[in-house]
Enzyme design. Sequence first.
Site, PDB file in Angstrom:
ATOM      1  N   LYS A  11      -9.597  26.302 -19.319  1.00  0.00           N
ATOM      2  CA  LYS A  11      -8.967  26.460 -20.731  1.00  0.00           C
ATOM      3  C   LYS A  11      -9.689  25.249 -21.756  1.00  0.00           C
ATOM      4  CE  LYS A  11      -5.308  29.729 -20.088  1.00  0.00           C
ATOM      5  NZ  LYS A  11      -4.103  30.095 -20.349  1.00  0.00           N
ATOM      6  N   ASN A 114      -2.058  25.756 -21.248  1.00  0.00           N
ATOM      7  CA  ASN A 114      -1.698  25.396 -19.637  1.00  0.00           C
ATOM      8  C   ASN A 114      -2.880  25.195 -18.874  1.00  0.00           C
ATOM      9  OD1 ASN A 114      -2.182  27.847 -19.769  1.00  0.00           O
ATOM     10  ND2 ASN A 114      -0.625  28.855 -19.229  1.00  0.00           N
ATOM     11  N   GLU A 128     -11.900  41.286 -14.803  1.00  0.00           N
ATOM     12  CA  GLU A 128     -12.174  39.993 -15.619  1.00  0.00           C
ATOM     13  C   GLU A 128     -13.449  39.231 -15.053  1.00  0.00           C
ATOM     14  OE1 GLU A 128      -8.458  37.869 -14.792  1.00  0.00           O
ATOM     15  OE2 GLU A 128      -7.182  39.301 -16.179  1.00  0.00           O
TER      16      GLU A 128
HETATM   17  P1  GDP Z   1      -0.243  33.461 -17.180  1.00  0.00           P
HETATM   18  O1  GDP Z   1      -0.428  34.773 -16.564  1.00  0.00           O
HETATM   19  O2  GDP Z   1       0.629  32.501 -16.187  1.00  0.00           O
HETATM   20  O3  GDP Z   1      -1.276  33.004 -17.680  1.00  0.00           O
HETATM   21  O4  GDP Z   1       1.020  33.954 -18.330  1.00  0.00           O
HETATM   22  P2  GDP Z   1       0.811  35.245 -19.239  1.00  0.00           P
HETATM   23  O5  GDP Z   1       0.047  36.304 -18.639  1.00  0.00           O
HETATM   24  O6  GDP Z   1       2.244  35.443 -19.510  1.00  0.00           O
HETATM   25  O7  GDP Z   1       0.330  34.669 -20.588  1.00  0.00           O
HETATM   26  C1  GDP Z   1      -1.194  34.504 -20.792  1.00  0.00           C
HETATM   27  C2  GDP Z   1      -1.376  33.309 -21.507  1.00  0.00           C
HETATM   28  O8  GDP Z   1      -0.736  33.299 -22.850  1.00  0.00           O
HETATM   29  C3  GDP Z   1      -0.647  32.193 -20.936  1.00  0.00           C
HETATM   30  O9  GDP Z   1      -1.563  31.506 -19.790  1.00  0.00           O
HETATM   31  C4  GDP Z   1      -0.452  31.185 -22.093  1.00  0.00           C
HETATM   32  O10 GDP Z   1      -1.940  30.544 -22.440  1.00  0.00           O
HETATM   33  C5  GDP Z   1      -0.207  32.124 -23.451  1.00  0.00           C
HETATM   34  N1  GDP Z   1       1.151  32.224 -23.403  1.00  0.00           N
HETATM   35  C6  GDP Z   1       2.340  32.682 -22.662  1.00  0.00           C
HETATM   36  N2  GDP Z   1       3.413  32.708 -23.214  1.00  0.00           N
HETATM   37  C7  GDP Z   1       3.170  32.027 -24.583  1.00  0.00           C
HETATM   38  C8  GDP Z   1       4.064  31.791 -25.468  1.00  0.00           C
HETATM   39  O11 GDP Z   1       5.390  32.192 -25.556  1.00  0.00           O
HETATM   40  N3  GDP Z   1       3.661  31.453 -26.624  1.00  0.00           N
HETATM   41  C9  GDP Z   1       2.357  30.941 -26.741  1.00  0.00           C
HETATM   42  N4  GDP Z   1       1.769  30.516 -27.776  1.00  0.00           N
HETATM   43  N5  GDP Z   1       1.351  31.307 -25.701  1.00  0.00           N
HETATM   44  C10 GDP Z   1       1.914  31.923 -24.638  1.00  0.00           C
END
Ligand code: GDP
Length: 142
Positions: A11, A114, A128
Amino acid sequence: MRTDLTFTIIKPSAIRKNFTGPIIEMFNRNGFKIVAMKMVHLSPDKARILYEVHKERPFFNDLLAYMTEDRIIVAALQKENAVADFRELIGKTDPNEAAFGTIRKMFAESHKINAVHGSDSNENAEREIGLFFSEDEIFLKN
Ligand code: GDP
Ligand code: MG
């Protein structure tokens, strides 16, 4: 459906902090072969497609803004049991909850910022990878 491929994104924040090298080293050290890789600027339209499962979430627009603010590196990685093993290597979404030794524990700043993306299923890995690479850009082993 193949089970030996996953898709990752390094990222924007991680690239700006020069974490690209150390993150790629973690991929290789943990048995993932890079079979496709490039640096791109994600367009808002493509970001919307990539993250369409999150379109109803409150952080959707924030996530799109973050992922399109600067360049990213996209890659396809090959290893047996790639999706689950890679999710284990990157750790939980929030670095505060990620296990020690995981990529997010080492290189992420926050729940949003992250460091890396990792596919959450074989279906999504295929989808993807297909968003970013044509078949002749993927160098599969076997
Ligand atoms: P991942 O699969 O572990 O990457 O997590 P998710 O699929 O739940 O979320 C996708 C991405 O959205 C994450 O990697 C973060 O960059 C972002 N994200 C997830 N939760 C949050 C949140 O509560 N707030 C914000 N601003 N970004 C989030
Ligand atoms: Mg996810």
